[in-house]
Design an enzyme around this catalytic site. Sequence first.
Site, PDB file in Angstrom:
ATOM      1  N   HIS A   1       0.934  -1.051  -0.062  1.00  0.00           N
ATOM      2  CA  HIS A   1      -0.056  -0.271  -0.021  1.00  0.00           C
ATOM      3  C   HIS A   1       0.804   1.161   0.025  1.00  0.00           C
ATOM      4  CE1 HIS A   1      -4.380   1.168   0.758  1.00  0.00           C
ATOM      5  NE2 HIS A   1      -3.737   2.232   0.626  1.00  0.00           N
TER       6      HIS A   1
ATOM      7  N   GLU B   1     -12.268  -0.774  -1.100  1.00  0.00           N
ATOM      8  CA  GLU B   1     -12.320   0.539  -0.767  1.00  0.00           C
ATOM      9  C   GLU B   1     -13.366   1.167  -1.155  1.00  0.00           C
ATOM     10  OE1 GLU B   1      -9.094   3.209  -1.098  1.00  0.00           O
ATOM     11  OE2 GLU B   1      -7.524   1.345  -0.648  1.00  0.00           O
TER      12      GLU B   1
HETATM   13  O1  IFM Z   1      -6.530   7.083   1.245  1.00  0.00           O
HETATM   14  C1  IFM Z   1      -6.572   6.349   0.131  1.00  0.00           C
HETATM   15  C2  IFM Z   1      -6.087   5.092   0.096  1.00  0.00           C
HETATM   16  O2  IFM Z   1      -4.811   4.846   0.519  1.00  0.00           O
HETATM   17  C3  IFM Z   1      -6.056   4.541  -1.271  1.00  0.00           C
HETATM   18  N1  IFM Z   1      -7.260   4.715  -1.879  1.00  0.00           N
HETATM   19  C4  IFM Z   1      -7.809   5.908  -1.826  1.00  0.00           C
HETATM   20  C5  IFM Z   1      -8.025   6.465  -0.519  1.00  0.00           C
HETATM   21  C6  IFM Z   1      -8.652   7.695  -0.463  1.00  0.00           C
HETATM   22  O3  IFM Z   1      -7.842   8.679  -1.245  1.00  0.00           O
END
Ligand code: IFM
Length: 468
Positions: free
Chosen positions: A119, A357
Amino acid sequence: MTAFPPGFLWGAATSAYQVEGSLDADGRGRSIWETFTERPGAIEGGGDASIACDSYVRWREDLDILSDLGMRAYRFSLAWSRVMPDGRGRPNRAGLDHYERIVDELRARDIEPIVTLNHWDMPEALMADGGWMGRSSVDAFVDYAAAASERLGDRVDWWITQNEPWIIQLLGYQLGLHAPGVRDLRGAVTAGHHVLLAHGAAVDAMRASTKGRIGAALNLLPCVPATDSAADAAAAWGSDGYVNRWFLDPLLAGGYPSDMREHWERATGGPLDDIIRDGDETAIGGRSDFLGINFYTHRVMAAAEVSEDRPFPWQVVGSTGEVDRTDEGTEIVPDAFRDLLLRVHHDYPGIPLMVTENGAIYGDSPTHDGAVHDVRRSRYLRAHVAAMAEALDAGVPLVGYTHWSLLDNFEWALGYRPRFGLVYVDFRTGERIVKDSAREYAAIVAAGGLIDADGRRGPVVDSLGAFG
Ligand code: IFM
């Protein structure tokens, strides 16, 4: 409306660099983000992640919150430079011990660990070979993935190798807005390719030590034409190649899309054969057990002239009509979310999908009663859960949803201003306050889906666009 399947992985997500702090603890090495945050002006507000949410210390408290909310899954990442402080060589036992404790504690609480390997916090030492621009990054990643899997593979059933390859490529190497802050178009496409190659090689290496399911998480953005002109339709399709198909196709359909390859070759001044070598596409594809999808919004596209700042003949123009937006101005489009899930299932059949996400920036903070009444996040959540329910109804094999994020955290170049959390974090004290949206989410999880006013399972929003 279909119920979410039993065993659906309802949860929340974080990443190591955004929440942990303790950047020097227990033998952790330096990552590219420490170097980047030291650049004047790189981070809004001038902050860094040396404390962040202090989760390296307070991780049990975070797990208590997950338990209290009845979450079934927790998506978190290992800090690459805690496991491989020098990028290569011997893994750091203390780093792995830390994550083993978290995994064991999650298992004891009956919460499924979903572990991300990259990440974005690559060890700084790997920049000696250009970071992801160097092909040797693939071997370095494989060593790290193998070390993680050898230690945790018997108790982690869900692995995500790479988070958002496009963002690594775009912000890290094309626009220089994220670590390592490179601005080089050919370097960017090279880096993105190595990220995918590393996915394939890591999956192969990890199979020896885990029976868990392994996938990558892509941030997908439906691209819609701004008008019904043929030129804007072509712009939307081109942008789809750039953002979505460039990653989906090699992972799930056998190779890079030729239309986008031509765009890249024109924009970078030559064939990509020295980057995408014979055999590479075979080494990326056909290996993923599932696909992680990170969904936030769409891109409304119009045709545009190529210029020095615009390598491809399209531009993002945004919607013209009235659209609901987050506090950051991001367009909220749950219908597009449902359609995206349908489209991915249609175009790449057979692969289970996990929403790894989805979330929104809302700046709500504690009111006089000490609570955070973030009504808009609750509404956002319900609308996106309703979209998933519709996709499930239509036969999409969705296996989980981890909301971004469990905690307000370090939002990369934007620092601490944007708040994505279900849980409010006071960054001066580290105090956590569970927001109303988290309680709402807990009720959804307990019910296995949305509950209407009469206690029946079903969509609570009248229409997916109803944000009011
Ligand atoms: O915070 C980020 C994450 O690390 C990766 N995807 C998008 C999120 C929001 O911008």
